[in-house]
Scaffold this motif. Structure first.
Motif, short mmCIF file in Angstrom:
data_model
loop_
_atom_site.label_atom_id
_atom_site.label_comp_id
_atom_site.label_asym_id
_atom_site.label_seq_id
_atom_site.Cartn_x
_atom_site.Cartn_y
_atom_site.Cartn_z
N PHE A 10 0.80 -1.22 0.00
CA PHE A 10 0.00 0.00 0.00
C PHE A 10 0.84 1.27 0.00
N ALA A 11 2.16 1.16 0.10
CA ALA A 11 3.01 2.35 0.13
C ALA A 11 3.22 2.83 -1.29
N THR A 12 2.68 3.97 -1.64
CA THR A 12 2.72 4.46 -3.02
C THR A 12 3.65 5.65 -3.21
N CYS A 13 4.38 6.01 -2.21
CA CYS A 13 5.29 7.17 -2.32
C CYS A 13 6.33 6.93 -3.42
N ALA A 14 6.51 7.93 -4.31
CA ALA A 14 7.47 7.79 -5.41
C ALA A 14 8.90 7.72 -4.91
N CYS A 15 9.13 8.24 -3.72
CA CYS A 15 10.49 8.21 -3.19
C CYS A 15 10.98 6.80 -2.94
N LEU A 16 10.09 5.87 -2.74
CA LEU A 16 10.48 4.49 -2.48
C LEU A 16 11.03 3.78 -3.72
N SER A 17 10.94 4.43 -4.87
CA SER A 17 11.51 3.85 -6.09
C SER A 17 13.00 4.11 -6.21
N ASN A 18 13.53 4.87 -5.27
CA ASN A 18 14.97 5.18 -5.29
C ASN A 18 15.76 3.99 -4.76
N LYS A 19 16.39 3.27 -5.67
CA LYS A 19 17.11 2.05 -5.29
C LYS A 19 18.39 2.33 -4.51
N LYS A 20 18.91 3.54 -4.59
CA LYS A 20 20.10 3.85 -3.81
C LYS A 20 19.77 3.95 -2.32
N LYS A 21 18.58 4.43 -2.01
CA LYS A 21 18.17 4.54 -0.62
C LYS A 21 17.46 3.29 -0.12
N PHE A 22 16.75 2.64 -1.02
CA PHE A 22 15.96 1.47 -0.62
C PHE A 22 16.26 0.31 -1.57
N PRO A 23 17.44 -0.30 -1.42
CA PRO A 23 17.85 -1.32 -2.39
C PRO A 23 17.04 -2.61 -2.33
N SER A 24 16.34 -2.88 -1.21
CA SER A 24 15.62 -4.15 -1.10
C SER A 24 14.11 -3.96 -1.10
N PHE A 25 13.67 -2.79 -1.60
CA PHE A 25 12.23 -2.50 -1.55
C PHE A 25 11.53 -2.85 -2.86
N PHE A 26 10.36 -3.47 -2.72
CA PHE A 26 9.48 -3.76 -3.86
C PHE A 26 8.06 -3.39 -3.43
N ARG A 27 7.19 -3.28 -4.41
CA ARG A 27 5.77 -3.07 -4.08
C ARG A 27 4.89 -3.64 -5.17
N THR A 28 3.74 -4.09 -4.75
CA THR A 28 2.80 -4.72 -5.68
C THR A 28 1.65 -3.80 -6.02
N ILE A 29 1.68 -2.57 -5.60
CA ILE A 29 0.57 -1.65 -5.84
C ILE A 29 1.01 -0.53 -6.76
N PRO A 30 0.73 -0.62 -8.05
CA PRO A 30 1.05 0.47 -8.95
C PRO A 30 0.03 1.58 -8.90
N THR A 77 -5.86 -14.41 -10.43
CA THR A 77 -6.76 -13.38 -10.95
C THR A 77 -6.45 -13.04 -12.39
N GLY A 78 -5.35 -13.59 -12.92
CA GLY A 78 -4.97 -13.32 -14.30
C GLY A 78 -3.97 -12.21 -14.44
N GLU A 79 -3.58 -11.55 -13.37
CA GLU A 79 -2.66 -10.43 -13.42
C GLU A 79 -1.22 -10.95 -13.44
N GLU A 80 -0.45 -10.49 -14.39
CA GLU A 80 0.95 -10.86 -14.47
C GLU A 80 1.78 -9.90 -13.64
N ILE A 81 2.63 -10.47 -12.80
CA ILE A 81 3.40 -9.65 -11.88
C ILE A 81 4.87 -9.76 -12.22
N TRP A 82 5.51 -8.61 -12.31
CA TRP A 82 6.96 -8.52 -12.44
C TRP A 82 7.38 -7.14 -11.95
N PHE A 83 8.62 -7.07 -11.54
CA PHE A 83 9.13 -5.83 -10.97
C PHE A 83 10.13 -5.20 -11.91
N ASP A 84 10.02 -3.89 -12.09
CA ASP A 84 11.00 -3.19 -12.92
C ASP A 84 12.25 -2.89 -12.09
N ASP A 85 13.14 -2.10 -12.64
CA ASP A 85 14.40 -1.82 -11.96
C ASP A 85 14.20 -1.08 -10.64
#
Length: 858
Positions: free
Chosen positions: A177-197, A450-458
């Motif tokens: 549920f965390a949708t903050c764009a800052c969490l996409s920063n891999k330098k600060k959060f190298p092990s973070f992923f999210r399933t909610i686009p 549910t038919g949704e394909e899941i994959w994570f980008d960089d």
């Protein structure tokens, strides 16, 4: 000394690294934080949810070990997230395809919706012992964390804290549920992923679609089941936010009698909405379409849900040809089969020692197992009959993302263990670490049920896309599905729907989208006014009020023009307000100019008559010099009214009031001098009286100068301190600007008038006292009458001046000037002119000194 969050996190990292380092002697310090919900498995997954909304804080004395922070305000929605996680784990454990032979366990912690407690929970998960470890075993300090992944947290703030803490240890954190764009920063959060686009599902996408094509007046028909009712409820909510109105809502079930279907068909055909949203399963759609086909093509635009929009069975039936042009999103519904029943099976008796389950039960049923003043919980209450955040199945977006997060970790583990088994001997148990899980999560790609394909980008994000499907008729008459666009929920709102209009075919084979509105667009100059008792999409076009405009179509309101502007006739543009002032061109100005010039002309004519007959007794009586001065000043009084006409400027505003004040004082001084002369003349006739030598012509001229000098001083002070100035009056009239002279200092203005009034009152008193002195032509009584007129004019002037609006204020002041000037002219000089011109036999010294009568005989 207070430490920042970053400093605290760095210290914790150092401590944890020290703990993770090999050590010979290790012992447990303090009591470990225990999870609220847990179950042991071969592999354990951690989770952190804000099951409580708030935490109760206590002031610590720092003399003893602090107690556990209590939490209050149970959050059923977050508890549903936790149960969804358990549901997904049990589903995986029962699967023979995913992680066969291994069981997944869990430890669920409560962050109380508080970031420090979320970090504390993450620490507990990092230090939790493995299934084979013992808290008292010193060798356990050298082990790797038992949790190979953490699901959570709902809050972006708490997730940032958790990710900052566990990131250096490469422990995956997957947020639902965390949708903050800052969490996409891999330098600060190298092990973070999210399933909610995004927060949008199919129903919201349909609402966006309807709004995009300008359909704000639609009808809806849904299946009378969980799928249709919940999906339509979401659609109606999203439609309301998008400004889409629903003319009717009908629900049908596959077991409904034919009469019910016919009633729905009648509603659809009689309605004014030309777009119908069908949130139906095939079981309900086919019977409805069969009845609809019996009466022919209704000529409607159909918008469908994913349940039937790509059903080949429908396109193969030629009777359903009127569905040509239908549009909809080809995605699966975000429904988790079995979740509702699983949630309803949760019961505190399953784990009598679990206080969280007891608190959940007491909260949702508003009872207590302890009794007391509350209703006693019996345990027989049914969650199936309960309607709240926990049992609500219409909004499973976040729960589905929890479900997806669990499956993401499971698939990564499955891929990892498969590779490890291939690389190691079959007799040895594979060793796995969070770092390995992290690497496999970056590469995982799977499809949930549910038919949704899941994959994570960089960046560790997922993107949700929907295909826009359009039913088009081919040359052979068959209906085919054509993908004509894309709905991307991760894009900005205005860019989420992209499609090729040239590829779209609408109802009836039309190339243009049909219109479906309750009311036609309101043109510029009008605003929408909702019709009473109808939805907001049904409105009347109401013209904007004066002074307001709307320069766009379908304006919800009219906007007021700026102060100096006013609306034009069409009410679609603000134009400059007309500036109004008393001008020479308008009729009222012409009339006032005429009387001003007439007064000055008559005064000049009187002066000419007096000049011709200056040696006659009636002219010489009462000091002819004062008479000529008075006539001259009266001429100035008449002419000074002209300064009040025309466009006000700084010099004209200053001139008009000062000229008026000084010229009238000159007149009053002359009249006062003449009155004093009358009194002195009769005093001088007394024996042994030589009073006239003290008020001869020099003294009379000096008195006029002295009285005028006082007014001049008042005007100078007025002009120095706060002079009159041109002022745009926008308060009297809304539609025009009144350009007038502001007096500046009100004290100065009324001081000028007051001084004139004081002289007039003094003249009146003296003239009144001298009115019965013996003389055939006693001028005092005419002065008395002229002063009565003068005072009456200026007394009535005050309320008229205050109450008159705009340029009429100036007209009232000019009228007062002219009226009082004519009063002085006619009352003082008309009787003399009458005798000079019409009764010359009375213009003799003998007649003037006669005692026979005080009246003028005509």
């Amino acid at each position: 000394m207070a430490l920042s969050t970053g400093v605290v996190l760095r210290l914790l990292v150092v401590v944890m690294r020290g703990i993770a380092a090999p050590a010979r002697n290790c012992s447990l310090l303090g009591q470990p934080a225990l999870p609220l919900l847990s179950a042991e498995g071969d592999i354990n997954i951690g989770a952190v949810f804000g099951i409580h909304r708030n935490a109760l804080f206590k002031v610590h004395s720092f003399t003893s070990r602090p107690e556990k922070t209590p939490c209050i305000s149970f959050n059923p929605r977050e508890f549903q997230f936790a149960q969804t996680l358990i549901f997904a784990l049990e589903e995986i454990n029962n699967s023979s395809d995913l992680l066969p032979g291994l069981s997944l366990g869990y430890q669920v912690y409560d962050s109380c919706s508080y970031a420090p407690l979320a970090i504390h929970s993450a620490l507990a998960l990092m230090n939790s012992p493995g299934p084979e470890d013992s808290l008292g075993d010193p060798s356990s300090c050298s082990r790797s964390p038992a949790m190979l992944g953490i699901v959570g947290e709902s809050s972006s703030t708490s997730t940032i804290g958790m990710s900052s803490l566990v990131g250096p240890f490469n422990i995956p954190v997957i947020s639902h549920f965390a949708t903050c764009a800052c969490l996409s920063n891999k330098k600060k959060f190298p092990s973070f992923f999210r399933t909610i686009p995004s927060d949008f599902y199919q129903s919201r996408a349909l609402a966006k679609l309807v709004k995009h094509f300008g359909w704000n007046w639609v009808g809806v028909v849904n299946s009378n089941n969980d799928y249709g009712n919940n999906g339509m409820a979401t659609f109606l909510e999203a439609s309301w936010h998008e400004g889409v109105c629903v003319e009717y809502q009908e629900s049908i079930h596959r077991t409904d009698p034919r009469e019910k279907l016919l009633e729905v068909v009648k509603v659809i055909r009689r309605a004014t909405a030309r777009v119908v949203v069908l949130f139906l399963t095939l079981g309900e759609l086919i019977p409805l379409m069969n009845e609809m086909a019996l009466e022919g093509d209704p000529g409607l635009q159909w918008v469908g849900s994913e349940a039937w929009i790509t059903a080949r069975l429908l396109t193969e039936n030629k009777a359903y040809g009127f569905l040509r042009g239908a549009v909809g999103f080809a995605i699966r519904n975000a429904r988790l089969d079995g979740l509702e029943g699983f949630l309803q099976k949760v019961h505190p008796f399953q784990a009598p020692d679990n206080t969280l389950l007891r608190e959940f039960w007491e909260t949702v049923f508003k009872c207590s197992f302890e009794g007391g003043s509350s209703t006693l919980c019996t345990g027989t209450e049914s969650l199936a009959k309960l309607k709240n955040q926990y049992t609500d199945m219409s909004e499973l977006r976040i729960s589905n993302k929890v479900y997806t997060a669990v499956y993401a970790i499971a698939h990564a583990l499955h891929n990892l263990l498969t590779d490890l088994k291939n690389d190691t001997d079959s007799g040895k148990r594979p060793v796995y670490t969070p770092q390995q899980v992290l690497q496999y999560l970056k590469e995982v790609r799977f499809r949930v049920k549910t038919g949704e394909e899941i994959w994570f980008d960089d960046n560790g994000d997922v993107v949700a896309c929907y295909d826009l499907v359009n039913w088009q008729q081919e040359e052979d008459g068959t209906l085919q599905f054509h993908v004509v666009g894309l709905y991307d929920s991760s894009m900005p709102p205005e860019q989420r729907i992209n499609f090729n209009k040239g590829k779209l075919v609408w109802a009836g084979g039309q190339a243009e989208a049909p219109a479906s509105v309750c009311s036609e667009s309101c043109p510029t100059g009008t605003r929408k006014a909702v019709q009473k008792g109808k939805p907001v999409c049904c409105y009347d076009c109401v013209p904007c009020a004066e002074g307001e405009i709307s320069n766009i179509t379908d304006s919800n309101g009219c906007y007021r023009c700026d102060l100096e502007y006013w609306s034009n006739e069409k009410r679609d543009r603000c134009v400059l307000k007309p500036v109004e002032f008393l001008s020479y061109e308008e009729m009222m100005g012409i009339v006032l100019v005429f009387f001003s010039l007439l007064g000055s002309g008559v005064t000049t004519l009187v002066a000419v008559v007096f000049s011709i007959h200056k040696d006659t007794p009636i002219v010489r009586a009462n000091n002819s010099e004062l008479s000529f001065l008075l006539l001259f000043f009266l001429t100035l009084c008449f002419l000074c009214s002209l300064t009040f006409i025309g466009r006000p400027s700084e010099w004209s505003c200053s001139l008009r009031h000062t000229a008026f004040g000084i010229t009238f004082v000159l007149c009053m001084s002359c009249v006062l001098g003449k009155t004093i002369v009358v009194l002195m003349a009769f005093r001088a006739t007394l024996p042994a009286s030589n009073i006239m030598k003290w008020f001869g012509p020099p003294q009379q001229r000096l008195s006029v100068l002295a009285f005028t000098l006082i007014q001049v001083l008042i005007c100078v002070l007025w002009l120095t301190v706060s002079p009159p100035f041109p002022y745009k009056n926008m308060k009297t009239y809304k539609e025009k600007v009144i350009l007038e002279c502001d007096v500046g200092s009100a004290i100065g203005f009324w001081a000028v008038l007051g001084y004139i009034g004081l002289l007039a009152l003094l003249c009146f008193v003296l003239a009144f006292l001298a009115r019965k002195l013996p003389d055939n032509f006693n001028e005092a009584k005419f002065i008395t009458f002229s002063m009565l007129i003068f005072c009456a004019v200026w007394i009535t002037f005050i309320p008229a001046y205050v109450s008159s609006p705009g340029k009429f204020t100036v007209a009232v002041e000019i009228f007062a000037i002219l009226a009082s000037s004519f009063g002085l002219l006619f009352c003082i000089f008309a009787p003399k002119c009458f005798i000079i011109l019409l009764r010359p036999e009375q213009n003799t010294k003998k007649h003037m000194m006669g005692k026979t009568s005080n009246d003028i005989r005509y």
